[in-house]
Design an enzyme around this catalytic site. Structure first.
Site, PDB file in Angstrom:
ATOM      1  N   ASP A  42       0.664  -1.263   0.118  1.00 40.69           N
ATOM      2  CA  ASP A  42       0.123  -0.243   0.015  1.00 40.69           C
ATOM      3  C   ASP A  42       0.583   1.107  -0.347  1.00 40.69           C
ATOM      4  OD1 ASP A  42      -2.835   0.573   0.592  1.00 40.69           O
ATOM      5  OD2 ASP A  42      -2.090   2.214   1.569  1.00 40.69           O
ATOM      6  N   VAL A  70       2.092   2.238  -6.411  1.00 40.49           N
ATOM      7  CA  VAL A  70       1.724   2.303  -7.880  1.00 40.49           C
ATOM      8  C   VAL A  70       1.811   2.246  -9.208  1.00 40.49           C
ATOM      9  CG1 VAL A  70       0.714   0.084  -7.375  1.00 40.49           C
ATOM     10  CG2 VAL A  70      -0.375   1.843  -8.085  1.00 40.49           C
ATOM     11  N   TYR A 169     -12.654   7.999 -13.542  1.00 37.26           N
ATOM     12  CA  TYR A 169     -12.494   6.850 -12.972  1.00 37.26           C
ATOM     13  C   TYR A 169     -13.522   5.957 -13.929  1.00 37.26           C
ATOM     14  CZ  TYR A 169     -13.882   2.491  -9.499  1.00 37.26           C
ATOM     15  OH  TYR A 169     -14.001   1.864  -8.899  1.00 37.26           O
TER      16      TYR A 169
END
Length: 264
Positions: A42, A70, A169
């Protein structure tokens, strides 16, 4: 092999990104309960450490964490390298990390003319580039070993127009769905399977935890045939299926878990 043993991950290793909270934490719990060695990652180091301590009593295998953004492919490569160094092989990787793009066009500030391009690029960097980085890093050792399962967290917002979800999104999740199909076809000859889970409304902290607000939850329930918002534990059964040998003939699938919302 018995049907039940197909779900046993004892002696296997799983990696979960975005694992400190929400769906990622629920997926991590499922991997531990199935007996896997688990590498949690995370971007939030303190929250990740707290999640690991909370899960440690239920771990049958090894459990540790790697702080990872990430959006930085080099950090994702380092995450996979660390898992390989500690465990020798990786059996399942969950590309779960993602963020919200704020409200959709149902609210004026979420309409096209108000889309913030800096925020757009940040969402795509995590939700799309981050998935690509995870797929790329996981595919290499799995191809060499001729075995592996990669599971991507998408959304039903990537399957259709979704007035409650922001433009970045829905765009990122739609792209992810076809990225999964593309990777699945490429990797199938190497016995590496790639699938996606497409959640509907779950009570998580994404989008500021709005679905935890009673008034928002009540409004959302009217769109869901099952009539309720999902608990995060309701992702676990499908996550375990896709991470295990129980799904040995499944690849390239994008599977909704949405209380029937996408069936309307």
């Amino acid at each position: 092999m018995s049907a039940l043993s197909l779900f046993d991950l004892g002696g296997q290793t799983a990696v979960v990104t975005g694992a400190a909270s929400g769906l990622g934490l629920a997926i991590a719990e499922a991997m531990l309960d199935a007996g896997a060695n688990l590498v949690m990652s995370d971007v939030d180091g303190p929250q990740l450490a707290a999640a690991i301590e909370g899960l440690r009593p239920r771990a049958r295998g090894a459990l540790h964490g790697v702080v990872t953004d990430v959006a930085d492919a080099a950090q994702v490569d380092a995450l996979i390298d660390t898992a390989l160094q500690r465990h020798g092989a990786i059996d399942a990787v969950f590309a779960n990390a993602g963020i919200s793009a704020g409200r959709g066009f149902a609210v004026e500030t979420g309409q096209l003319e108000h889309v913030d391009l800096a925020a757009w690029h940040r969402v795509l960097a995590i939700n799309l580039d981050g998935v690509l980085a995870t797929l790329r890093a996981a595919a290499k050792p799995m191809k060499a070993r001729r075995s592996g399962r990669i599971v991507v967290t998408s959304s039903i917002a990537g399957l259709r127009a979704e007035a409650m979800s922001g433009y970045a999104y829905v765009a990122s999740k739609a792209a992810v769905n076809n990225l999964v199909r593309q990777a699945a076809v490429e990797l199938a000859p190497h016995n590496v399977r790639v699938n996606a889970i497409a959640p509907g409304p779950f009570a998580t902290g994404i989008n500021g935890g709005r679905l935890r607000l009673p008034e928002v939850a009540e409004r959302m329930k009217t769109y869901i045939p099952l009539g309720r918002i999902a608990d995060t534990t309701e992702i676990q059964g499908l996550a375990l299926l896709l991470a295990s040998h129980a799904s040995s003939y499944m690849t390239g699938a994008v599977i909704p878990v949405d209380g029937g919302a996408s069936a309307r």
